[in-house]
Scaffold this motif. Structure first.
Motif, short mmCIF file in Angstrom:
data_model
loop_
_atom_site.label_atom_id
_atom_site.label_comp_id
_atom_site.label_asym_id
_atom_site.label_seq_id
_atom_site.Cartn_x
_atom_site.Cartn_y
_atom_site.Cartn_z
N ASN A 165 -4.31 5.80 -0.93
CA ASN A 165 -4.92 4.46 -0.98
C ASN A 165 -6.34 4.50 -1.31
O ASN A 165 -7.10 3.75 -2.29
CB ASN A 165 -4.66 3.68 0.18
CG ASN A 165 -3.20 3.26 0.63
OD1 ASN A 165 -2.51 2.89 -0.54
ND2 ASN A 165 -2.77 3.45 1.72
N ILE B 41 -8.67 3.05 -4.29
CA ILE B 41 -9.53 2.18 -3.96
C ILE B 41 -10.95 2.85 -4.59
O ILE B 41 -11.66 1.91 -5.24
CB ILE B 41 -9.74 1.99 -2.49
CG1 ILE B 41 -8.79 1.16 -1.96
CG2 ILE B 41 -11.17 1.65 -2.14
CD1 ILE B 41 -8.63 1.23 -0.32
N ALA C 120 -8.94 -2.65 -0.13
CA ALA C 120 -7.99 -2.75 1.01
C ALA C 120 -7.94 -4.26 1.35
O ALA C 120 -8.87 -4.76 1.63
CB ALA C 120 -8.40 -1.95 2.11
N LEU D 97 -3.06 -3.79 -0.52
CA LEU D 97 -4.04 -3.57 -1.66
C LEU D 97 -4.34 -4.71 -2.45
O LEU D 97 -3.35 -5.69 -2.52
CB LEU D 97 -3.75 -2.42 -2.36
CG LEU D 97 -3.59 -1.16 -1.83
CD1 LEU D 97 -3.05 -0.20 -2.79
CD2 LEU D 97 -4.93 -0.44 -1.20
N HIS E 125 0.96 -0.90 0.13
CA HIS E 125 0.03 0.08 -0.27
C HIS E 125 0.82 1.28 0.01
O HIS E 125 2.08 1.15 0.17
CB HIS E 125 -0.99 -0.06 1.07
CG HIS E 125 -0.37 0.27 2.61
ND1 HIS E 125 -0.59 1.36 3.34
CD2 HIS E 125 0.87 -0.26 3.13
CE1 HIS E 125 0.06 1.29 4.39
NE2 HIS E 125 1.14 0.44 4.16
#
Length: 249
Positions: A66, A70, A95, A104, A59
């Motif tokens: 992040n 996502i 995640a 990830l 990540h």
């Protein structure tokens, strides 16, 4: 061009998994970026989980980054194995944890592109002697380019399989798959040639001068052998000159 006609496309699951695991073993750096946004991070593959059909990635240090990945609809990944570029993408990042640490995850891609060493070798264009590509929006395969037609843009680099365009004004349609017929490729000291290119990817960049720029990667389509020979001649010429400068000649 249909996907099955793409000589660089890998679609065999075992081969894809093998390449991903090789990237994992070698801890290859993977550039992850959100399409159409100047956001990217460098990550590595932590695990290839065949049972759950997942690729686990390290990540970003900043949690807000992040979250951007996502929430993104489409993320591209660029890396290399034995100096051969590899590209793949994902429409969903989630995640997860790996060995108790944040990570990830994406689905194992159904396909990836792996350029061959010969086609992937590219040279940077000398800043003092720029190479240009003139693009005409909406040109048909049978049209001809007249003086004054189109938009001339500088090239960042070139290889036997394609080129990278520096679109400072962000005026070119950068959608992947867009075809530009009858462009004019102008290579200093070599000549000018009509070519057809297809947009492959686009990355927004901020240059050291803080100037915004869109870098558009494109592949040659149905490139005549005579033009390929001239491009290879140009690449060889630039490579020799750059090598001589590095050696102090």
């Amino acid at each position: 061009m249909h996907q099955n006609d793409n000589p660089y496309l890998v679609t065999v699951p075992l081969e894809i998994i093998g390449l991903l695991r090789a990237l994992e073993r070698r801890q290859a750096l993977v550039r992850m970026h959100v399409q159409d946004r100047p956001i990217s991070v460098v990550t590595t593959i932590l695990d290839v989980d065949v049972q759950d059909n997942k690729v686990i990635l390290d990540h970003a240090a900043a949690e807000d980054l992040n979250q951007i990945f996502i929430r993104a609809d489409f993320v591209r990944f660029e890396t290399a194995l034995d100096s051969v570029p590899i590209f793949f993408s994902s429409s969903s990042i989630e995640a997860c944890t790996h060995d108790g640490l944040p990570a990830l995850a994406i689905d194992i891609p159904a396909s990836l592109s792996r350029l061959q060493r010969r086609e992937s070798y590219r040279v940077s264009i000398p800043a003092l002697e720029p190479a240009l590509c003139t693009i005409v929006e909406g040109a048909s395969p049978n049209s001809t380019l007249s003086t004054g037609d189109g938009i001339s843009v500088e090239l960042r680099d070139i290889s036997s399989s394609g080129l990278a365009i520096m679109d400072y004004g962000k005026i070119i349609n950068y959608e992947p798959g867009t075809l530009y017929h009858n462009c004019l490729l102008d290579l200093p000291r070599v000549g000018s040639f009509p070519i057809t290119i297809r947009v492959v990817r686009c990355i927004n960049e901020v240059l050291p001068s803080q100037r915004n720029c869109r870098r558009i990667g494109a592949e040659f389509v149905d490139l005549p052998n005579a033009v390929l020979i001239m491009i290879q001649r140009y690449i060889g010429m630039v490579e020799r000159e750059q090598s001589a400068r590095r050696k102090g000649f």
